[in-house]
Design a protein around this motif. Structure first.
Motif, mmCIF file in Angstrom:
data_model
loop_
_atom_site.group_PDB
_atom_site.id
_atom_site.type_symbol
_atom_site.label_atom_id
_atom_site.label_comp_id
_atom_site.label_asym_id
_atom_site.label_seq_id
_atom_site.Cartn_x
_atom_site.Cartn_y
_atom_site.Cartn_z
ATOM 1 N N PHE A 109 -4.236 -10.549 -7.588
ATOM 2 C CA PHE A 109 -3.248 -9.722 -6.891
ATOM 3 C C PHE A 109 -1.888 -10.428 -6.888
ATOM 4 N N ASP A 110 -0.834 -9.626 -6.849
ATOM 5 C CA ASP A 110 0.505 -10.214 -6.758
ATOM 6 C C ASP A 110 0.782 -10.699 -5.340
ATOM 7 N N ASP B 88 11.121 -8.196 -10.819
ATOM 8 C CA ASP B 88 10.763 -7.335 -11.956
ATOM 9 C C ASP B 88 9.360 -7.617 -12.471
ATOM 10 N N ALA B 89 8.898 -8.861 -12.252
ATOM 11 C CA ALA B 89 7.546 -9.201 -12.714
ATOM 12 C C ALA B 89 6.491 -8.877 -11.651
ATOM 13 N N GLY B 90 6.926 -8.284 -10.538
ATOM 14 C CA GLY B 90 5.974 -7.914 -9.487
ATOM 15 C C GLY B 90 5.682 -9.036 -8.503
ATOM 16 N N ARG B 91 6.464 -10.142 -8.588
ATOM 17 C CA ARG B 91 6.230 -11.258 -7.669
ATOM 18 C C ARG B 91 6.926 -10.969 -6.333
ATOM 19 N N GLY C 243 0.205 -16.573 -12.075
ATOM 20 C CA GLY C 243 1.132 -16.681 -10.948
ATOM 21 C C GLY C 243 0.695 -15.886 -9.750
ATOM 22 N N GLY C 244 -0.255 -14.969 -9.911
ATOM 23 C CA GLY C 244 -0.753 -14.194 -8.783
ATOM 24 C C GLY C 244 -1.796 -14.989 -8.017
ATOM 25 N N ILE D 177 2.387 -2.923 -8.955
ATOM 26 C CA ILE D 177 2.255 -4.168 -8.185
ATOM 27 C C ILE D 177 0.910 -4.131 -7.474
ATOM 28 N N ARG D 178 0.173 -5.250 -7.569
ATOM 29 C CA ARG D 178 -1.180 -5.273 -6.985
ATOM 30 C C ARG D 178 -1.169 -5.987 -5.636
#
Ligand SMILES: Cc1cc2nc3c(=O)[nH]c(=O)nc-3n(C[C@H](O)[C@H](O)[C@H](O)COP(=O)(O)OP(=O)(O)OC[C@H]3O[C@@H](n4cnc5c(N)ncnc54)[C@H](O)[C@@H]3O)c2cc1C
Length: 469
Positions: free
Chosen positions: A163-164, A357-360, A148-149, A3-4
């Motif tokens: 970045f997330d 799960d997608a890092g959001r 989406g980030g 995750i960023r």
């Protein structure tokens, strides 16, 4: 999956947050972007309360707390302005007995050097591969990225990466706060923005003449005003493909999930299931037509009725403000509040479900925390303004000659009965405090916190449990 997290600003809140995240969330990659050079002056000291000290423990640097703090610095002597004698009129201090009996209130709270504190946090982060601090790199703006980030940009428009989640910790001069806070004095945090968007497969077959006339002539049409925004655009491949997309924007909602809840549609579990063509489509259309009220003419309503599919998406930037970027609190406690924000935000990001799960990130919980931080700062601000009124009264007293007390009670601007009470009690409290101070001094040699002074129980608990270091 990594995750960023991007943190804009390597000040007190940004670095504290980065320190905790880098230690406690190894699956997160933290990038801190700082406008100033590494050697920038960091100002003076800061007396960290329980929140700040907990944050150091959670960042794994509490064992170095006294390397950056000044022994015996948590008390203050008040002298009369006109007196040259060695004896103060009063001392504000933390009696040793009370420290042992009530450490939650009287624990060690020395002045901590900000530059040294920063160096210690940086040293610790340098030992971890999941964190980078980049100096001489200004952040100018942030934009939603197609994946989406959120993408950060520098002064020349150069991308600093996607970045997330972005944390704005740029303090007073933040260049991102306008995305989250409404007015210049930091009045109110925005909610999010949600798009209901969809497709009309064949406007020629579905839509009435007025809408078709507009689409044929202009291709893209937008309606804007009274707090509404709607946008239609032909996107077909070739002149025989009339497919048209439609965006209906809602600026006052926190998330697409809360919107779907209001419409009575269960939130989708995947991107594919979020494209609604079944009975949910009718529900969404009915909701939009109702939301349009009497404001829109028939051609716009025609577009909504003609939609063959719809999706509801958040378009809110995954961006959260902390510290002075949310509201400038400054001198007198702003740093302490900034550390508290960092500590609380880190605790939220550590929770299960903070990222999907997608890092959001789960923005709704972060938004709620951001609102609470803003409210805390507004309260602080109001108290500060109250104190400023007292300061005005003091200015009016200048030049009236020597005072009996280190400060004149009249200068405090207290209302009548409080002033009377203060006149009665203060000399007695001061005499008692001074006697107690001298007793501590006689027993201990010197009064004030040292590394052996009791610490906050909440910090001790973290250290004992191994959560802190
Ligand atoms: C003289 C003085 C004394 C103070 N004393 C105290 C005190 O004793 N106790 C107390 O609690 N508070 C004190 N404060 C207040 C305290 O310093 C602030 O409230 C606190 O620093 C806010 O922390 P922050 O992390 O939000 O922002 P900051 O500490 O201001 O950090 C913001 C960081 O972001 C960087 N930045 C800014 N713009 C950009 C950009 N475009 N791109 C990248 N980076 C950027 C800055 O260079 C900085 O490093 C004092 C303030 C002053 C001015």
């Amino acid at each position: 999956m990594t995750i960023r997290v991007g943190i804009a600003g390597a000040g007190i809140s940004g670095l504290t947050l980065a320190g905790i995240l880098s230690r406690r969330l190894p699956h997160v990659h933290v990038t801190v972007l700082e406008r100033a050079p590494a050697a920038r002056d960091q100002g003076y000291g800061l007396d960290l309360d329980a929140n700040g000290q907990e944050a150091l423990a959670r960042a794994g640097v509490y064992h170095r707390y006294w390397d950056c703090s000044q022994p015996y610095s948590d008390h203050m002597a008040f002298f009369r302005i006109g007196s040259h004698g060695p004896e103060p009129a009063g001392v504000m201090f933390r009696p040793a007995l009370l420290r042992w009996l009530f450490p939650a209130t009287f624990a060690a709270r020395p002045e901590t050097n900000r530059g040294a504190l920063r160096d210690i946090l940086l040293d610790e982060m340098a030992t971890r591969a999941n964190t980078g601090v980049v100096f001489d790199t200004a952040v100018r703006d942030a934009r939603l990225h197609v994946d989406g980030g959120c993408e950060l940009f520098g002064d020349s428009g150069k991308s600093h990466g996607v970045f997330d989640l972005i944390i704005d910790a740029m303090g007073l001069h933040s260049t991102l706060r306008h995305h989250r806070v409404v007015d210049a004095s930091g009045g109110k945090a925005f909610g999010g923005t949600v798009h209901i968007h969809g497709v009309i497969n064949s406007p020629e077959a579905a839509c009435g003449a007025p809408l078709l006339a507009r689409l044929r002539k202009y291709g893209s049409v937008a309606g804007y005003g009274r707090g509404y925004l709607i946008f239609l655009q032909r996107f077909g491949a070739g002149s025989n493909d009339g497919r048209t997309c439609c965006f209906y924007q809602l600026n006052h909602l926190d998330s697409a999930e809360s919107l779907l809840d209001e419409i009575g549609v269960s939130p989708p579990s995947s991107r594919a299931s979020g494209i609604m063509t079944d009975e949910r489509l009718d529900k969404v259309k009915r909701w939009v037509l109702h939301d349009m009220g009497e404001v829109f003419d028939e051609s716009w309503r025609d577009a909504i009725r003609s939609l063959d599919r719809v999706t509801a998406d958040d378009v809110a930037l995954p961006l959260v403000c902390i510290g002075d970027s949310l509201l400038n609190c400054g001198l007198g406690g702003g740093g302490i509040l900034a550390m508290q924000d960092a500590n609380e935000l880190a605790a939220l990001l550590e929770k299960e479900g903070a990222f999907d799960d997608a890092g959001r990130p789960d923005l709704s919980s972060l938004r709620a925390a951001e609102g609470a931080m803003l409210a805390r700062k507004q309260e602080f601000h109001a108290e500060k303004q109250q104190r400023a009124r007292g300061t005005c009264a003091q200015v009016a007293e200048r030049g009236r000659g020597p005072t009996e007390w280190p400060f004149e009670l009249d200068d405090l601007g207290l209302p009548g009965w409080k002033l009377g009470l203060a006149r009665l009690l203060l000399p007695r409290v001061a005499a008692l405090t001074n006697a107690w101070y001298r007793w501590d001094e006689w027993r201990l040699g010197r009064v004030g916190a040292t590394p052996s002074t009791p610490i906050y129980p909440s910090v001790k608990k973290l250290l004992d449990s191994g959560e802190g270091k």
